[in-house]
Design a protein around this motif. Structure first.
Motif, PDB file in Angstrom:
ATOM      1  N   PHE A  29       0.977  -1.160   0.210  1.00 51.39           N
ATOM      2  CA  PHE A  29       0.032   0.021   0.032  1.00 51.39           C
ATOM      3  C   PHE A  29       0.951   1.226  -0.160  1.00 51.39           C
ATOM      4  O   PHE A  29       0.390   2.184  -0.779  1.00 51.39           O
ATOM      5  CB  PHE A  29      -1.017  -0.040   1.229  1.00 51.39           C
ATOM      6  N   SER A  30       2.007   1.156   0.673  1.00 50.45           N
ATOM      7  CA  SER A  30       2.659   2.421   1.086  1.00 50.45           C
ATOM      8  C   SER A  30       3.418   2.952  -0.151  1.00 50.45           C
ATOM      9  O   SER A  30       4.038   3.883  -0.271  1.00 50.45           O
ATOM     10  CB  SER A  30       3.855   2.228   2.043  1.00 50.45           C
ATOM     11  N   THR A  31       3.427   2.085  -1.321  1.00 46.98           N
ATOM     12  CA  THR A  31       4.411   2.208  -2.529  1.00 46.98           C
ATOM     13  C   THR A  31       3.171   2.798  -3.419  1.00 46.98           C
ATOM     14  O   THR A  31       3.602   3.011  -4.818  1.00 46.98           O
ATOM     15  CB  THR A  31       4.938   0.952  -3.120  1.00 46.98           C
ATOM     16  N   ARG A  32       2.009   3.058  -3.489  1.00 47.33           N
ATOM     17  CA  ARG A  32       1.200   3.234  -4.294  1.00 47.33           C
ATOM     18  C   ARG A  32       0.459   4.858  -4.244  1.00 47.33           C
ATOM     19  O   ARG A  32       0.459   5.048  -3.048  1.00 47.33           O
ATOM     20  CB  ARG A  32      -0.207   2.223  -4.417  1.00 47.33           C
ATOM     21  N   ALA A  33       0.165   5.315  -5.265  1.00 44.70           N
ATOM     22  CA  ALA A  33      -0.474   6.514  -5.313  1.00 44.70           C
ATOM     23  C   ALA A  33      -2.111   6.212  -5.036  1.00 44.70           C
ATOM     24  O   ALA A  33      -2.647   5.186  -5.519  1.00 44.70           O
ATOM     25  CB  ALA A  33      -0.410   7.185  -6.556  1.00 44.70           C
ATOM     26  N   MET A  34      -2.595   7.292  -4.377  1.00 43.26           N
ATOM     27  CA  MET A  34      -4.336   6.829  -3.994  1.00 43.26           C
ATOM     28  C   MET A  34      -4.922   8.104  -4.634  1.00 43.26           C
ATOM     29  O   MET A  34      -4.483   9.200  -4.698  1.00 43.26           O
ATOM     30  CB  MET A  34      -4.432   6.558  -2.637  1.00 43.26           C
ATOM     31  N   GLY A  35      -6.238   7.632  -4.797  1.00 44.41           N
ATOM     32  CA  GLY A  35      -7.077   8.937  -5.349  1.00 44.41           C
ATOM     33  C   GLY A  35      -8.416   8.655  -4.833  1.00 44.41           C
ATOM     34  O   GLY A  35      -8.800   7.332  -4.735  1.00 44.41           O
ATOM     35  N   TRP A  36      -9.192   9.833  -5.215  1.00 44.20           N
ATOM     36  CA  TRP A  36     -10.676   9.590  -4.857  1.00 44.20           C
ATOM     37  C   TRP A  36     -11.198  10.089  -6.010  1.00 44.20           C
ATOM     38  O   TRP A  36     -10.766  11.157  -6.859  1.00 44.20           O
ATOM     39  CB  TRP A  36     -11.234  10.324  -3.635  1.00 44.20           C
ATOM     40  N   PHE A  37     -12.406   9.198  -6.561  1.00 44.90           N
ATOM     41  CA  PHE A  37     -12.949   9.858  -7.802  1.00 44.90           C
ATOM     42  C   PHE A  37     -14.726   9.731  -7.362  1.00 44.90           C
ATOM     43  O   PHE A  37     -14.912   9.253  -6.337  1.00 44.90           O
ATOM     44  CB  PHE A  37     -12.860   8.928  -9.138  1.00 44.90           C
ATOM     45  N   ARG A  38     -15.160  10.402  -8.363  1.00 49.75           N
ATOM     46  CA  ARG A  38     -16.879  10.394  -8.023  1.00 49.75           C
ATOM     47  C   ARG A  38     -17.466  10.341  -9.337  1.00 49.75           C
ATOM     48  O   ARG A  38     -16.933  10.770 -10.236  1.00 49.75           O
ATOM     49  CB  ARG A  38     -17.174  11.405  -7.134  1.00 49.75           C
ATOM     50  N   GLN A  39     -18.676   9.672  -9.223  1.00 50.64           N
ATOM     51  CA  GLN A  39     -19.394   9.788 -10.393  1.00 50.64           C
ATOM     52  C   GLN A  39     -20.857   9.901 -10.070  1.00 50.64           C
ATOM     53  O   GLN A  39     -21.546   9.091  -9.143  1.00 50.64           O
ATOM     54  CB  GLN A  39     -19.431   8.167 -10.951  1.00 50.64           C
ATOM     55  N   ALA A  40     -21.619  10.913 -10.573  1.00 47.62           N
ATOM     56  CA  ALA A  40     -23.098  11.198 -10.251  1.00 47.62           C
ATOM     57  C   ALA A  40     -23.558  10.558 -11.540  1.00 47.62           C
ATOM     58  O   ALA A  40     -23.186  10.253 -12.483  1.00 47.62           O
ATOM     59  CB  ALA A  40     -23.132  12.799 -10.463  1.00 47.62           C
ATOM     60  N   PRO A  41     -25.170  10.535 -11.188  1.00 47.40           N
ATOM     61  CA  PRO A  41     -25.776   9.713 -12.335  1.00 47.40           C
ATOM     62  C   PRO A  41     -25.703  10.364 -13.667  1.00 47.40           C
ATOM     63  O   PRO A  41     -25.920  11.743 -13.801  1.00 47.40           O
ATOM     64  CB  PRO A  41     -27.270   9.972 -11.485  1.00 47.40           C
ATOM     65  N   GLY A  42     -25.606   9.593 -14.681  1.00 42.41           N
ATOM     66  CA  GLY A  42     -25.635  10.112 -16.090  1.00 42.41           C
ATOM     67  C   GLY A  42     -24.339  10.982 -16.388  1.00 42.41           C
ATOM     68  O   GLY A  42     -24.361  11.387 -17.512  1.00 42.41           O
ATOM     69  N   LYS A  43     -23.318  11.025 -15.376  1.00 46.45           N
ATOM     70  CA  LYS A  43     -22.161  11.571 -15.630  1.00 46.45           C
ATOM     71  C   LYS A  43     -20.847  10.649 -15.694  1.00 46.45           C
ATOM     72  O   LYS A  43     -20.977   9.413 -15.165  1.00 46.45           O
ATOM     73  CB  LYS A  43     -22.041  12.820 -14.745  1.00 46.45           C
ATOM     74  N   GLU A  44     -20.055  10.853 -16.216  1.00 48.53           N
ATOM     75  CA  GLU A  44     -18.595  10.380 -16.340  1.00 48.53           C
ATOM     76  C   GLU A  44     -18.042  10.243 -14.796  1.00 48.53           C
ATOM     77  O   GLU A  44     -18.008  11.183 -14.193  1.00 48.53           O
ATOM     78  CB  GLU A  44     -17.674  10.664 -17.343  1.00 48.53           C
ATOM     79  N   ARG A  45     -17.273   9.408 -14.705  1.00 51.72           N
ATOM     80  CA  ARG A  45     -16.414   9.364 -13.353  1.00 51.72           C
ATOM     81  C   ARG A  45     -15.221  10.242 -13.296  1.00 51.72           C
ATOM     82  O   ARG A  45     -14.624  10.546 -14.597  1.00 51.72           O
ATOM     83  CB  ARG A  45     -15.797   8.155 -13.162  1.00 51.72           C
ATOM     84  N   GLU A  46     -15.193  11.166 -12.250  1.00 46.23           N
ATOM     85  CA  GLU A  46     -14.407  12.370 -12.443  1.00 46.23           C
ATOM     86  C   GLU A  46     -13.461  12.210 -11.228  1.00 46.23           C
ATOM     87  O   GLU A  46     -13.757  11.879 -10.302  1.00 46.23           O
ATOM     88  CB  GLU A  46     -15.371  13.640 -12.550  1.00 46.23           C
ATOM     89  N   PHE A  47     -12.256  13.014 -11.463  1.00 48.78           N
ATOM     90  CA  PHE A  47     -11.253  12.952 -10.567  1.00 48.78           C
ATOM     91  C   PHE A  47     -11.636  13.919  -9.351  1.00 48.78           C
ATOM     92  O   PHE A  47     -11.997  15.200  -9.649  1.00 48.78           O
ATOM     93  CB  PHE A  47      -9.823  13.406 -11.251  1.00 48.78           C
ATOM     94  N   VAL A  48     -11.152  13.742  -8.235  1.00 51.13           N
ATOM     95  CA  VAL A  48     -11.380  14.490  -7.168  1.00 51.13           C
ATOM     96  C   VAL A  48     -10.225  15.116  -6.487  1.00 51.13           C
ATOM     97  O   VAL A  48      -9.976  16.096  -6.365  1.00 51.13           O
ATOM     98  CB  VAL A  48     -12.421  13.845  -5.939  1.00 51.13           C
TER      99      VAL A  48
END
Length: 125
Positions: A29-48
């Motif tokens: 785990f400690s060697t990996r970049a981590m991210g949060w994304f979100r997806q609203a209904p009818g929309k593409e997944r977007e970077f947070v």
């Protein structure tokens, strides 16, 4: 293999706060970049937001800058997203994601290899 499990979503009024957690399996785990994304209904997944493996580097989408804060605890294999001043437009399913081992952070969906199942965040007006 890395498994990611998010928690902490829910229903909150506009202006309120939530804290999302993402727990990861695996010893790298400690060697990996981590991210949060979100997806609203009818929309593409977007970077947070993203965080580098050391936690020193972070990068936020303009839409959440100043309101959201990402952090990680490599000893606990966890990454967190503190969300303050929530707005109705923040309503979405939020996903935690991990890259393959890398020293820098990542902001694109296709840079991430592992994804959690998502947690629903609903902000009422």
């Amino acid at each position: 293999q890395v498994q990611l499990v998010e928690s902490g979503g829910g229903l909150v009024q506009a202006g309120g706060s939530l804290r999302l957690s993402c727990l990861a399996s695996g010893r790298t785990f400690s060697t990996r970049a981590m991210g949060w994304f979100r997806q609203a209904p009818g929309k593409e997944r977007e970077f947070v937001v993203a965080i580098s493996w050391t936690g020193v580097s972070t990068y936020y989408a303009d839409s959440v800058k100043g309101r959201f804060t990402i952090s990680r605890d490599n000893a606990e294999n966890a990454v967190y997203l503190q969300m303050n001043s929530l707005k109705p437009e923040d309503t979405a399913v939020y996903y935690c994601a991990a890259t393959t081992p890398r020293p820098d952070l990542a902001t694109e969906v296709d840079e991430y290899t592992y994804w959690g199942q998502g947690t629903q965040v609903t902000v009422s007006s």
